[in-house]
Design a protein around this motif. Structure first.
Motif, mmCIF file in Angstrom:
data_model
loop_
_atom_site.group_PDB
_atom_site.id
_atom_site.type_symbol
_atom_site.label_atom_id
_atom_site.label_comp_id
_atom_site.label_asym_id
_atom_site.label_seq_id
_atom_site.Cartn_x
_atom_site.Cartn_y
_atom_site.Cartn_z
ATOM 1 N N GLU A 125 0.949 -1.202 0.047
ATOM 2 C CA GLU A 125 0.156 -0.134 0.039
ATOM 3 C C GLU A 125 0.799 1.268 0.000
ATOM 4 O O GLU A 125 0.980 1.968 -1.003
ATOM 5 N N ASN A 126 1.279 1.529 1.065
ATOM 6 C CA ASN A 126 2.252 3.030 1.322
ATOM 7 C C ASN A 126 3.513 2.482 1.759
ATOM 8 O O ASN A 126 3.566 2.413 2.950
ATOM 9 N N ILE A 127 4.422 2.780 1.281
ATOM 10 C CA ILE A 127 5.936 2.361 1.458
ATOM 11 C C ILE A 127 6.439 3.218 2.695
ATOM 12 O O ILE A 127 7.030 2.844 3.192
ATOM 13 N N VAL A 128 5.650 4.487 2.507
ATOM 14 C CA VAL A 128 6.293 5.527 3.714
ATOM 15 C C VAL A 128 5.780 4.657 5.059
ATOM 16 O O VAL A 128 6.326 4.861 5.912
ATOM 17 N N PHE A 129 4.474 4.427 5.412
ATOM 18 C CA PHE A 129 4.048 3.744 6.459
ATOM 19 C C PHE A 129 4.905 2.440 6.841
ATOM 20 O O PHE A 129 5.222 2.370 8.052
ATOM 21 N N ALA A 130 5.531 1.729 5.825
ATOM 22 C CA ALA A 130 6.027 0.698 6.062
ATOM 23 C C ALA A 130 7.600 1.201 6.678
ATOM 24 O O ALA A 130 8.218 0.755 7.625
ATOM 25 N N LEU A 131 8.169 2.435 6.149
ATOM 26 C CA LEU A 131 9.438 2.633 6.594
ATOM 27 C C LEU A 131 9.436 3.394 7.773
ATOM 28 O O LEU A 131 10.321 3.177 8.779
ATOM 29 N N ILE A 132 8.389 3.928 8.186
ATOM 30 C CA ILE A 132 8.133 4.637 9.382
ATOM 31 C C ILE A 132 8.175 3.556 10.492
ATOM 32 O O ILE A 132 8.653 3.634 11.479
ATOM 33 N N GLY A 133 7.234 2.395 10.340
ATOM 34 C CA GLY A 133 7.451 1.167 11.074
ATOM 35 C C GLY A 133 8.639 0.661 11.333
ATOM 36 O O GLY A 133 8.931 0.333 12.539
ATOM 37 N N ALA A 134 9.398 0.595 10.397
ATOM 38 C CA ALA A 134 10.756 -0.152 10.239
ATOM 39 C C ALA A 134 11.731 0.911 11.205
ATOM 40 O O ALA A 134 12.490 0.578 12.183
ATOM 41 N N ALA A 135 11.685 2.253 10.968
ATOM 42 C CA ALA A 135 12.413 3.176 11.791
ATOM 43 C C ALA A 135 11.810 3.039 13.183
ATOM 44 O O ALA A 135 13.021 3.255 13.942
ATOM 45 N N ALA A 136 10.640 3.106 13.435
ATOM 46 C CA ALA A 136 10.294 2.968 14.834
ATOM 47 C C ALA A 136 10.812 1.879 15.666
ATOM 48 O O ALA A 136 11.220 2.004 16.746
ATOM 49 N N ALA A 137 10.629 0.661 14.872
ATOM 50 C CA ALA A 137 11.381 -0.433 15.441
ATOM 51 C C ALA A 137 12.711 -0.535 15.620
ATOM 52 O O ALA A 137 13.282 -0.691 16.732
ATOM 53 N N PHE A 138 13.379 0.188 14.711
ATOM 54 C CA PHE A 138 14.900 0.363 14.971
ATOM 55 C C PHE A 138 15.375 1.301 15.983
ATOM 56 O O PHE A 138 16.196 0.799 16.870
ATOM 57 N N LEU A 139 14.479 2.340 16.194
ATOM 58 C CA LEU A 139 14.930 3.552 17.107
ATOM 59 C C LEU A 139 14.526 2.799 18.684
ATOM 60 O O LEU A 139 15.339 3.133 19.626
ATOM 61 N N ILE A 140 13.387 1.879 18.710
ATOM 62 C CA ILE A 140 13.182 1.402 19.868
ATOM 63 C C ILE A 140 14.194 0.467 20.430
ATOM 64 O O ILE A 140 14.535 0.223 21.644
ATOM 65 N N ALA A 141 14.611 -0.516 19.610
ATOM 66 C CA ALA A 141 15.616 -1.693 19.863
ATOM 67 C C ALA A 141 16.851 -0.870 20.014
ATOM 68 O O ALA A 141 17.583 -1.356 21.122
ATOM 69 N N PHE A 142 17.328 0.191 19.408
ATOM 70 C CA PHE A 142 18.669 0.964 19.864
ATOM 71 C C PHE A 142 18.655 1.464 21.070
ATOM 72 O O PHE A 142 19.645 1.497 21.723
ATOM 73 N N THR A 143 17.409 1.838 21.593
ATOM 74 C CA THR A 143 17.344 2.170 23.121
ATOM 75 C C THR A 143 17.841 1.017 24.083
ATOM 76 O O THR A 143 18.001 1.522 25.217
ATOM 77 N N GLY A 144 17.569 -0.017 23.473
ATOM 78 C CA GLY A 144 17.952 -1.118 24.507
ATOM 79 C C GLY A 144 16.639 -1.680 25.110
ATOM 80 O O GLY A 144 16.875 -2.717 25.774
ATOM 81 N N ALA A 145 15.624 -1.524 24.537
ATOM 82 C CA ALA A 145 14.460 -2.293 24.758
ATOM 83 C C ALA A 145 14.448 -3.752 24.510
ATOM 84 O O ALA A 145 14.941 -4.018 23.529
ATOM 85 N N ASN A 146 13.615 -4.675 25.073
ATOM 86 C CA ASN A 146 13.603 -5.867 24.726
ATOM 87 C C ASN A 146 12.771 -6.258 23.362
ATOM 88 O O ASN A 146 12.070 -5.225 23.006
ATOM 89 N N ILE A 147 12.772 -7.194 22.939
ATOM 90 C CA ILE A 147 12.330 -7.467 21.569
ATOM 91 C C ILE A 147 10.697 -7.513 21.797
ATOM 92 O O ILE A 147 9.970 -6.961 20.707
#
Length: 101
Positions: free
Chosen positions: A61-83
């Motif tokens: 559908e909207n690739i921007v939506f997918a990229l925002i989701g991936a960026a959010a997951a990356f940033l949350i994981a980068f902070t050290g949160a568990n999976i």
């Protein structure tokens, strides 16, 4: 359930149980070198990336939506949160974002 199906299920359970128990039995009381501990500490995040990345590339559908989701997951994981927190946080961010789009 037929005997053949029961034998297949029993065989598959033995085949998956043995590799899971061998490290516990063979490495009991031993400590892995710090190099291997560091590598194993990053396995959940590498697995998360392997699960998310193909979904981002195949989003229809909207690739921007997918990229925002991936960026959010990356940033949350980068902070050290568990999976679990990483996955749920990314889903939450995309849920809130979808309400405004």
């Amino acid at each position: 359930m037929s005997m053949t199906m029961a034998a297949i299920v029993l065989g598959m359970s033995v085949v998956t149980y043995i590799p899971r128990m061998l490290p516990f039995v063979l490495l009991k009381g031993k400590e892995l070198p710090s190099f291997w501990q560091n590598i194993l500490r990053n396995v959940p995040y590498a697995t998360l990336g392997a699960l998310i990345f193909p979904g981002v590339l195949s989003f229809h559908e909207n690739i921007v939506f997918a990229l925002i989701g991936a960026a959010a997951a990356f940033l949350i994981a980068f902070t050290g949160a568990n999976i679990i927190i990483t996955v749920l946080g990314s889903i939450g961010i995309l849920t809130v974002l979808s309400l405004f789009m």
